[in-house]
Design a protein around this motif. Structure first.
Motif, PDB file in Angstrom:
ATOM      1  N   LYS A   6       0.830  -1.196   0.000  1.00  0.00           N
ATOM      2  CA  LYS A   6       0.000   0.000   0.000  1.00  0.00           C
ATOM      3  C   LYS A   6       0.870   1.253   0.000  1.00  0.00           C
ATOM      4  O   LYS A   6       0.585   2.231  -0.685  1.00  0.00           O
ATOM      5  N   GLY A   7       1.950   1.221   0.778  1.00  0.00           N
ATOM      6  CA  GLY A   7       2.849   2.367   0.848  1.00  0.00           C
ATOM      7  C   GLY A   7       3.449   2.691  -0.497  1.00  0.00           C
ATOM      8  O   GLY A   7       3.470   3.847  -0.920  1.00  0.00           O
ATOM      9  N   TYR A   8       3.912   1.667  -1.204  1.00  0.00           N
ATOM     10  CA  TYR A   8       4.480   1.886  -2.531  1.00  0.00           C
ATOM     11  C   TYR A   8       3.415   2.352  -3.517  1.00  0.00           C
ATOM     12  O   TYR A   8       3.694   3.155  -4.412  1.00  0.00           O
ATOM     13  N   PHE A   9       2.198   1.850  -3.355  1.00  0.00           N
ATOM     14  CA  PHE A   9       1.102   2.269  -4.235  1.00  0.00           C
ATOM     15  C   PHE A   9       0.813   3.749  -4.046  1.00  0.00           C
ATOM     16  O   PHE A   9       0.660   4.496  -5.018  1.00  0.00           O
ATOM     17  N   TYR A  10       0.753   4.195  -2.786  1.00  0.00           N
ATOM     18  CA  TYR A  10       0.509   5.613  -2.504  1.00  0.00           C
ATOM     19  C   TYR A  10       1.638   6.481  -3.066  1.00  0.00           C
ATOM     20  O   TYR A  10       1.405   7.552  -3.630  1.00  0.00           O
ATOM     21  N   LEU A  11       2.882   6.027  -2.917  1.00  0.00           N
ATOM     22  CA  LEU A  11       4.021   6.786  -3.432  1.00  0.00           C
ATOM     23  C   LEU A  11       4.021   6.819  -4.955  1.00  0.00           C
ATOM     24  O   LEU A  11       4.395   7.826  -5.561  1.00  0.00           O
ATOM     25  N   PHE A  12       3.594   5.720  -5.576  1.00  0.00           N
ATOM     26  CA  PHE A  12       3.502   5.700  -7.035  1.00  0.00           C
ATOM     27  C   PHE A  12       2.485   6.737  -7.518  1.00  0.00           C
ATOM     28  O   PHE A  12       2.744   7.472  -8.471  1.00  0.00           O
ATOM     29  N   LEU A  13       1.323   6.798  -6.842  1.00  0.00           N
ATOM     30  CA  LEU A  13       0.314   7.799  -7.201  1.00  0.00           C
ATOM     31  C   LEU A  13       0.883   9.211  -7.059  1.00  0.00           C
ATOM     32  O   LEU A  13       0.676  10.069  -7.920  1.00  0.00           O
ATOM     33  N   THR A  14       1.603   9.427  -5.968  1.00  0.00           N
ATOM     34  CA  THR A  14       2.186  10.747  -5.723  1.00  0.00           C
ATOM     35  C   THR A  14       3.157  11.137  -6.821  1.00  0.00           C
ATOM     36  O   THR A  14       3.096  12.248  -7.364  1.00  0.00           O
ATOM     37  N   VAL A  15       4.077  10.234  -7.149  1.00  0.00           N
ATOM     38  CA  VAL A  15       5.075  10.524  -8.176  1.00  0.00           C
ATOM     39  C   VAL A  15       4.410  10.773  -9.525  1.00  0.00           C
ATOM     40  O   VAL A  15       4.799  11.677 -10.268  1.00  0.00           O
ATOM     41  N   PHE A  16       3.390   9.995  -9.828  1.00  0.00           N
ATOM     42  CA  PHE A  16       2.687  10.187 -11.100  1.00  0.00           C
ATOM     43  C   PHE A  16       2.051  11.572 -11.158  1.00  0.00           C
ATOM     44  O   PHE A  16       2.222  12.305 -12.138  1.00  0.00           O
ATOM     45  N   PHE A  17       1.317  11.947 -10.103  1.00  0.00           N
ATOM     46  CA  PHE A  17       0.660  13.259 -10.084  1.00  0.00           C
ATOM     47  C   PHE A  17       1.691  14.387 -10.160  1.00  0.00           C
ATOM     48  O   PHE A  17       1.524  15.347 -10.913  1.00  0.00           O
ATOM     49  N   SER A  19       4.640  14.273 -11.414  1.00  0.00           N
ATOM     50  CA  SER A  19       5.330  14.258 -12.706  1.00  0.00           C
ATOM     51  C   SER A  19       4.503  14.885 -13.820  1.00  0.00           C
ATOM     52  O   SER A  19       5.038  15.252 -14.866  1.00  0.00           O
ATOM     53  N   THR A  20       3.199  14.990 -13.594  1.00  0.00           N
ATOM     54  CA  THR A  20       2.337  15.588 -14.617  1.00  0.00           C
ATOM     55  C   THR A  20       2.202  17.101 -14.445  1.00  0.00           C
ATOM     56  O   THR A  20       1.641  17.766 -15.316  1.00  0.00           O
ATOM     57  N   TYR A  21       2.734  17.640 -13.338  1.00  0.00           N
ATOM     58  CA  TYR A  21       2.504  19.061 -13.060  1.00  0.00           C
ATOM     59  C   TYR A  21       3.043  19.961 -14.168  1.00  0.00           C
ATOM     60  O   TYR A  21       2.337  20.842 -14.668  1.00  0.00           O
ATOM     61  N   GLU A  22       4.309  19.771 -14.549  1.00  0.00           N
ATOM     62  CA  GLU A  22       4.919  20.637 -15.556  1.00  0.00           C
ATOM     63  C   GLU A  22       4.197  20.534 -16.904  1.00  0.00           C
ATOM     64  O   GLU A  22       4.045  21.531 -17.613  1.00  0.00           O
ATOM     65  N   VAL A  23       3.743  19.323 -17.240  1.00  0.00           N
ATOM     66  CA  VAL A  23       3.057  19.114 -18.520  1.00  0.00           C
ATOM     67  C   VAL A  23       1.714  19.840 -18.527  1.00  0.00           C
ATOM     68  O   VAL A  23       1.386  20.575 -19.462  1.00  0.00           O
ATOM     69  N   VAL A  24       0.938  19.639 -17.469  1.00  0.00           N
ATOM     70  CA  VAL A  24      -0.374  20.293 -17.378  1.00  0.00           C
ATOM     71  C   VAL A  24      -0.196  21.803 -17.234  1.00  0.00           C
ATOM     72  O   VAL A  24      -0.919  22.589 -17.851  1.00  0.00           O
ATOM     73  N   LYS A 252      10.677  11.155 -11.020  1.00  0.00           N
ATOM     74  CA  LYS A 252       9.901  12.305 -11.503  1.00  0.00           C
ATOM     75  C   LYS A 252      10.434  12.932 -12.790  1.00  0.00           C
ATOM     76  O   LYS A 252       9.666  13.087 -13.750  1.00  0.00           O
ATOM     77  N   PRO A 253      11.720  13.315 -12.881  1.00  0.00           N
ATOM     78  CA  PRO A 253      12.174  13.961 -14.128  1.00  0.00           C
ATOM     79  C   PRO A 253      12.083  13.050 -15.338  1.00  0.00           C
ATOM     80  O   PRO A 253      11.805  13.510 -16.444  1.00  0.00           O
ATOM     81  N   VAL A 254      12.325  11.748 -15.125  1.00  0.00           N
ATOM     82  CA  VAL A 254      12.244  10.790 -16.231  1.00  0.00           C
ATOM     83  C   VAL A 254      10.807  10.651 -16.702  1.00  0.00           C
ATOM     84  O   VAL A 254      10.504  10.746 -17.903  1.00  0.00           O
ATOM     85  N   LEU A 255       9.897  10.436 -15.751  1.00  0.00           N
ATOM     86  CA  LEU A 255       8.484  10.254 -16.088  1.00  0.00           C
ATOM     87  C   LEU A 255       7.903  11.526 -16.703  1.00  0.00           C
ATOM     88  O   LEU A 255       7.145  11.466 -17.686  1.00  0.00           O
ATOM     89  N   ALA A 256       8.251  12.687 -16.150  1.00  0.00           N
ATOM     90  CA  ALA A 256       7.741  13.961 -16.662  1.00  0.00           C
ATOM     91  C   ALA A 256       8.196  14.197 -18.099  1.00  0.00           C
ATOM     92  O   ALA A 256       7.428  14.681 -18.940  1.00  0.00           O
ATOM     93  N   SER A 257       9.449  13.845 -18.400  1.00  0.00           N
ATOM     94  CA  SER A 257       9.973  14.015 -19.767  1.00  0.00           C
ATOM     95  C   SER A 257       9.247  13.113 -20.755  1.00  0.00           C
ATOM     96  O   SER A 257       8.940  13.517 -21.880  1.00  0.00           O
ATOM     97  N   ILE A 258       8.952  11.878 -20.324  1.00  0.00           N
ATOM     98  CA  ILE A 258       8.224  10.940 -21.182  1.00  0.00           C
ATOM     99  C   ILE A 258       6.806  11.451 -21.453  1.00  0.00           C
ATOM    100  O   ILE A 258       6.322  11.436 -22.588  1.00  0.00           O
ATOM    101  N   ILE A 259       6.135  11.929 -20.397  1.00  0.00           N
ATOM    102  CA  ILE A 259       4.766  12.449 -20.538  1.00  0.00           C
ATOM    103  C   ILE A 259       4.758  13.682 -21.443  1.00  0.00           C
ATOM    104  O   ILE A 259       3.873  13.841 -22.289  1.00  0.00           O
TER     105      ILE A 259
END
Length: 303
Positions: A6-17, A19-24, A252-259
Motif C-alpha cells: 500500500k505504501g508503494y502504491f501511494y508513493l507511485f500515485l504521488t510521483v505520477f501526479f 510528474s504531470t505538473y509541468e506538462v499540465v 519524476k524527471p524521467v516520467l515527466a519528460s516521457i509524458i
C-alpha cells in the motif's frame, strides 16, 4: 506485507501526479496567469488538506505558538509565493521536460541550506555529489543558453525555483520535527496563497475567474496534484522507509519528460538524457548517507 505494498502504491500515485505538473502547467501558458494559478491551486489544495490537518491537531493535542505561526508564514512565502511562482513562470518560458529536470535537482540545494540552517555536516561525499549534480544541470541546459531572451530568463527562474524549494524543504523540516506534515502543508498552502492576493489585486489579475478552457487543468492541478498527491505522499511514507520514499522521487524527471514527449511532442534530447542521469547520480550520492541512516533506524525498529 500488504501495508508495505500500500505504501508503494501511494508513493507511485504521488510521483505520477507530481510528474504531470509541468506538462499540465505548460498547457495553461497564456490561459492563466502564474500567480492566479498558484493562488487557486494552493488555496483550494490547502482547504482539501484542512480537515485532515484539524483532525491531526486534535488527536495529537497540538498547540502552536506565535513563533510557530511565523514559521508557517515563512514556509508559505518560500514555497507558494517564491518557489512555485518561479517554477510556473519558468515553465511558461521554456518546456515541461526541461522544467521538471531542473526543478527535480532541488535535493542538491537542500543539502547546502541544511548545512547552514540545521547544522548538518557537509562531508566530502556530499560535496562530490553536489558538484556532480551541478555538472548535470549544466549539461541539461547549456546548449539552450544560446536561445537567449525569455528562454534564458526561464532557465534562471527554474534554477531559482529549485533553490527556494530546497530552502522550503529545510524550513519545513524544522516545523515537522515538532508538529505534523499535513498540518504544515495545509496551513502554509493557505497562508502562502493569501500572500499572493496583493500581487493579483495590484496587477488587476483575476482571482477566481478562469477561462472555460482552463477549468479542467486547474481542477486537476488543484485536487490531484496539490491536494490528493500530498496526502498520498504522507500515507506512503507512513508505510515505507523514509529513505526509500525519497528515492522513489528520482523517477519524476524521467516520467515527466516521457509524458511531455507524448502529450506535448517535446523532443527528448541526448543532453537532457545524459544531464538527467548525472543529476540523479549526484542526488543519490548526496542522499546516500540519509538513506543508510533511515534504513538502519527502520531495521532497529523492526527488531
Amino acid at each position: 506485507m500488504l501495508k508495505l505494498n500500500k505504501g508503494y502504491f501511494y508513493l507511485f500515485l504521488t510521483v505520477f501526479f507530481f510528474s504531470t505538473y509541468e506538462v499540465v502547467g505548460r498547457t495553461l501558458t497564456n490561459l492563466v496567469n502564474p500567480y492566479q494559478l498558484n493562488f487557486v491551486r494552493f488555496f483550494i489544495g490547502g482547504l482539501i488538506l484542512l480537515p485532515i490537518a484539524l483532525k491531526n491537531i486534535k488527536s495529537k493535542n497540538i498547540r502552536m505558538t506565535w513563533q510557530d505561526f511565523l514559521l508557517l508564514v515563512l514556509i508559505g512565502l518560500t514555497n507558494v509565493v517564491f518557489s512555485m511562482s518561479f517554477l510556473q513562470l519558468g515553465i511558461n518560458m521554456t518546456s515541461a521536460s526541461l522544467s521538471a529536470v531542473i526543478f527535480s535537482s532541488n535535493p542538491l540545494f537542500v543539502m547546502i541550506v541544511a548545512s547552514f540552517v540545521l547544522g548538518e555536516k557537509l562531508n566530502s561525499t556530499k560535496i562530490y555529489g553536489l558538484i556532480l549534480g551541478i555538472i548535470g544541470l549544466v549539461i541539461v541546459f547549456y546548449k539552450q543558453l544560446n536561445v537567449g531572451g525569455n528562454h534564458l530568463v526561464g532557465i534562471i527562474l527554474l534554477v531559482l525555483s529549485s533553490i527556494t524549494y530546497g530552502i522550503y524543504t529545510v524550513i519545513g523540516k524544522k516545523f515537522t520535527v515538532k508538529y505534523d506534515s499535513v498540518v504544515m502543508n495545509s496551513f502554509s498552502f493557505i497562508i502562502g496563497s493569501l500572500m499572493l492576493l496583493p500581487i493579483l489585486l495590484y496587477n488587476k489579475y483575476p482571482v477566481f475567474n478562469l477561462p472555460a478552457k482552463a477549468i479542467p487543468q486547474m481542477l486537476y492541478l488543484t485536487v490531484f496534484v496539490t491536494g490528493i498527491a500530498y496526502y498520498t505522499y504522507f500515507l506512503g511514507l507512513s508505510s515505507v522507509n523514509t529513505g526509500v520514499g525519497s528515492m522513489v522521487f528520482f523517477a519524476k524527471p524521467v516520467l515527466a519528460s516521457i509524458i511531455a514527449s507524448i502529450f506535448l511532442s517535446e523532443k527528448i534530447t541526448i543532453q537532457l538524457v545524459i544531464g538527467t542521469i548525472v543529476i540523479l547520480i549526484g542526488i543519490f550520492i548526496v542522499q546516500k548517507d540519509n538513506i543508510a541512516i533511515f534504513s538502519r533506524k527502520n531495521a532497529d525498529e523492526e527488531t
